[in-house]
Scaffold this motif. Structure first.
Motif, mmCIF file in Angstrom:
data_model
loop_
_atom_site.group_PDB
_atom_site.id
_atom_site.type_symbol
_atom_site.label_atom_id
_atom_site.label_comp_id
_atom_site.label_asym_id
_atom_site.label_seq_id
_atom_site.Cartn_x
_atom_site.Cartn_y
_atom_site.Cartn_z
ATOM 1 N N MET A 187 0.745 -1.137 0.025
ATOM 2 C CA MET A 187 -0.077 -0.007 -0.067
ATOM 3 C C MET A 187 1.022 1.306 0.229
ATOM 4 O O MET A 187 0.767 2.230 -0.813
ATOM 5 N N LEU A 188 1.906 1.202 0.607
ATOM 6 C CA LEU A 188 2.768 2.182 0.637
ATOM 7 C C LEU A 188 3.543 2.482 -0.544
ATOM 8 O O LEU A 188 3.654 3.726 -1.166
ATOM 9 N N GLU A 189 3.792 1.382 -1.130
ATOM 10 C CA GLU A 189 4.149 1.958 -2.773
ATOM 11 C C GLU A 189 3.189 2.332 -3.413
ATOM 12 O O GLU A 189 3.551 3.314 -4.319
ATOM 13 N N ARG A 190 1.978 1.932 -3.219
ATOM 14 C CA ARG A 190 0.900 2.715 -4.202
ATOM 15 C C ARG A 190 0.628 4.036 -3.649
ATOM 16 O O ARG A 190 0.412 4.875 -4.578
ATOM 17 N N ILE A 191 0.780 4.259 -2.431
ATOM 18 C CA ILE A 191 0.452 5.785 -2.159
ATOM 19 C C ILE A 191 1.794 6.650 -2.636
ATOM 20 O O ILE A 191 1.513 7.677 -3.112
ATOM 21 N N LEU A 192 2.736 6.181 -2.701
ATOM 22 C CA LEU A 192 4.252 6.934 -3.039
ATOM 23 C C LEU A 192 3.935 7.074 -4.638
ATOM 24 O O LEU A 192 4.342 8.224 -5.132
ATOM 25 N N SER A 193 3.418 6.252 -5.387
ATOM 26 C CA SER A 193 3.229 6.354 -6.785
ATOM 27 C C SER A 193 2.153 7.539 -7.002
ATOM 28 O O SER A 193 2.282 8.115 -8.288
ATOM 29 N N PHE A 194 1.130 7.804 -6.218
ATOM 30 C CA PHE A 194 0.330 8.780 -6.266
ATOM 31 C C PHE A 194 0.999 10.065 -6.012
ATOM 32 O O PHE A 194 0.278 11.191 -6.471
ATOM 33 N N ARG A 195 1.979 10.316 -5.422
ATOM 34 C CA ARG A 195 2.598 11.707 -5.421
ATOM 35 C C ARG A 195 2.824 12.481 -6.611
ATOM 36 O O ARG A 195 2.688 13.653 -6.787
ATOM 37 N N LEU A 210 0.804 0.380 8.872
ATOM 38 C CA LEU A 210 1.347 1.296 7.877
ATOM 39 C C LEU A 210 1.777 2.595 8.716
ATOM 40 O O LEU A 210 2.804 3.240 8.166
ATOM 41 N N SER A 211 1.239 2.935 9.682
ATOM 42 C CA SER A 211 1.589 3.998 10.627
ATOM 43 C C SER A 211 2.876 3.770 11.172
ATOM 44 O O SER A 211 3.863 4.599 11.177
ATOM 45 N N ALA A 212 3.281 2.406 11.525
ATOM 46 C CA ALA A 212 4.857 2.448 12.124
ATOM 47 C C ALA A 212 5.708 2.206 11.015
ATOM 48 O O ALA A 212 6.739 2.736 11.324
ATOM 49 N N MET A 213 5.316 1.866 9.912
ATOM 50 C CA MET A 213 6.382 2.131 8.659
ATOM 51 C C MET A 213 6.639 3.592 8.434
ATOM 52 O O MET A 213 7.923 3.906 8.113
ATOM 53 N N LEU A 214 5.595 4.234 8.431
ATOM 54 C CA LEU A 214 5.851 5.713 8.323
ATOM 55 C C LEU A 214 6.629 6.457 9.367
ATOM 56 O O LEU A 214 7.454 7.243 9.099
ATOM 57 N N ALA A 215 6.591 6.018 10.525
ATOM 58 C CA ALA A 215 7.699 6.363 11.520
ATOM 59 C C ALA A 215 9.107 5.735 11.700
ATOM 60 O O ALA A 215 9.610 6.036 12.599
ATOM 61 N N GLY A 216 8.916 5.072 10.483
ATOM 62 C CA GLY A 216 10.485 4.393 10.331
ATOM 63 C C GLY A 216 10.642 2.993 11.032
ATOM 64 O O GLY A 216 11.595 2.580 11.414
ATOM 65 N N GLY A 217 9.551 2.521 11.574
ATOM 66 C CA GLY A 217 9.408 0.975 12.267
ATOM 67 C C GLY A 217 9.750 1.129 13.775
ATOM 68 O O GLY A 217 9.528 0.280 14.308
ATOM 69 N N ASP A 269 17.933 4.124 -0.437
ATOM 70 C CA ASP A 269 18.247 3.017 0.236
ATOM 71 C C ASP A 269 18.174 2.969 1.508
ATOM 72 O O ASP A 269 17.851 1.905 2.318
ATOM 73 N N LEU A 270 18.563 4.123 2.127
ATOM 74 C CA LEU A 270 18.549 4.253 3.543
ATOM 75 C C LEU A 270 17.247 4.427 4.399
ATOM 76 O O LEU A 270 16.978 3.825 5.494
ATOM 77 N N ALA A 271 16.306 5.039 3.689
ATOM 78 C CA ALA A 271 14.736 5.292 3.857
ATOM 79 C C ALA A 271 13.921 4.606 3.024
ATOM 80 O O ALA A 271 13.521 5.553 2.207
ATOM 81 N N PRO A 272 13.798 3.441 2.872
ATOM 82 C CA PRO A 272 12.850 2.625 1.675
ATOM 83 C C PRO A 272 11.648 3.399 1.772
ATOM 84 O O PRO A 272 10.928 3.165 0.910
ATOM 85 N N CYS A 273 11.074 3.589 2.990
ATOM 86 C CA CYS A 273 9.730 4.361 2.973
ATOM 87 C C CYS A 273 9.615 5.747 2.650
ATOM 88 O O CYS A 273 8.442 6.275 2.760
ATOM 89 N N GLY A 274 10.649 6.456 2.674
ATOM 90 C CA GLY A 274 10.598 8.004 2.488
ATOM 91 C C GLY A 274 10.855 8.276 4.016
ATOM 92 O O GLY A 274 10.798 7.440 5.127
ATOM 93 N N LEU A 275 10.804 9.548 4.109
ATOM 94 C CA LEU A 275 10.797 10.128 5.720
ATOM 95 C C LEU A 275 9.505 10.912 5.494
ATOM 96 O O LEU A 275 9.029 11.827 4.876
ATOM 97 N N TRP A 276 8.812 10.589 6.753
ATOM 98 C CA TRP A 276 7.324 11.187 6.880
ATOM 99 C C TRP A 276 7.441 12.071 8.389
ATOM 100 O O TRP A 276 7.956 11.506 9.341
ATOM 101 N N SER A 277 6.774 13.027 8.256
ATOM 102 C CA SER A 277 6.428 13.788 9.456
ATOM 103 C C SER A 277 5.024 13.563 10.027
ATOM 104 O O SER A 277 3.982 13.662 9.190
ATOM 105 N N LEU A 278 4.724 13.121 11.163
ATOM 106 C CA LEU A 278 3.447 13.020 11.836
ATOM 107 C C LEU A 278 3.162 14.332 11.892
ATOM 108 O O LEU A 278 3.703 15.327 13.167
#
Length: 162
Positions: free
Chosen positions: A88-96, A114-121, A143-152
């Motif tokens: 789902m995160l990959e799908r969301i990122l493709s929407f950007r 999904l929220s935990a992934m956004l927070a870096g696990g 490569d170092l942040a495969p989910c991207g960096l997200w702020s809550l």
């Protein structure tokens, strides 16, 4: 890009699971939540995704109507309780690339994973029913942040509102 994650509101205790409709209390909690957030936050939302489960679809419809979001409601696969959050995160990122924000109305434990992934696990956030969180993508995946960096940006639950 902004991402709004929402867990559906309280549903009736019926069977089968996928057809459970919102309880009256659940529908009211979505409206109460809408009154507590600034509708301007959602002005760039292009689509509101939700699972095919009735309670998620109803939550999305009520939220869109009550908040005045001018976005298309889209039923999506892969937003179920046992779905893969990475997919789902990959799908969301493709929407950007659309230049629009997105909202996803879904279920536990999926939304929490999904929220935990956004927070870096490293952070696990509890999404009670009718909880909404807003995130901003501050750096694309690497490569170092495969989910991207997200702020809550915010986290609010209808349960905590008077």
């Amino acid at each position: 890009m902004k991402l709004f994650l929402m867990r559906h509101a309280k549903a009736k205790d019926t069977f089968p699971d996928y057809s459970r409709r919102l309880s009256e209390c659940g529908a009211d909690s979505v409206k109460r939540l809408c009154k507590s957030v600034n509708a301007d936050m959602f002005k760039n939302v292009g689509e509101v995704w939700h699972s095919s489960y009735e309670r998620a679809a109803e939550t999305a419809k009520i939220f869109v109507k009550a908040s005045g979001i001018k976005a298309k409601l889209v039923e999506v696969d892969g937003a179920y309780p046992d779905s893969d959050p990475q997919a789902m995160l990959e799908r969301i990122l493709s929407f950007r690339d659309s230049g629009k924000d997105i909202m996803l109305v879904t279920h536990n434990p999926f939304v929490e994973s999904l929220s935990a992934m956004l927070a870096g696990g490293g952070v696990y956030t509890v999404f009670r029913t009718c909880t909404l969180a807003g995130y901003t993508l501050v750096a694309d995946p690497t490569d170092l942040a495969p989910c991207g960096l997200w702020s809550l940006d915010f986290f609010v639950s209808a349960r905590d509102l008077a």
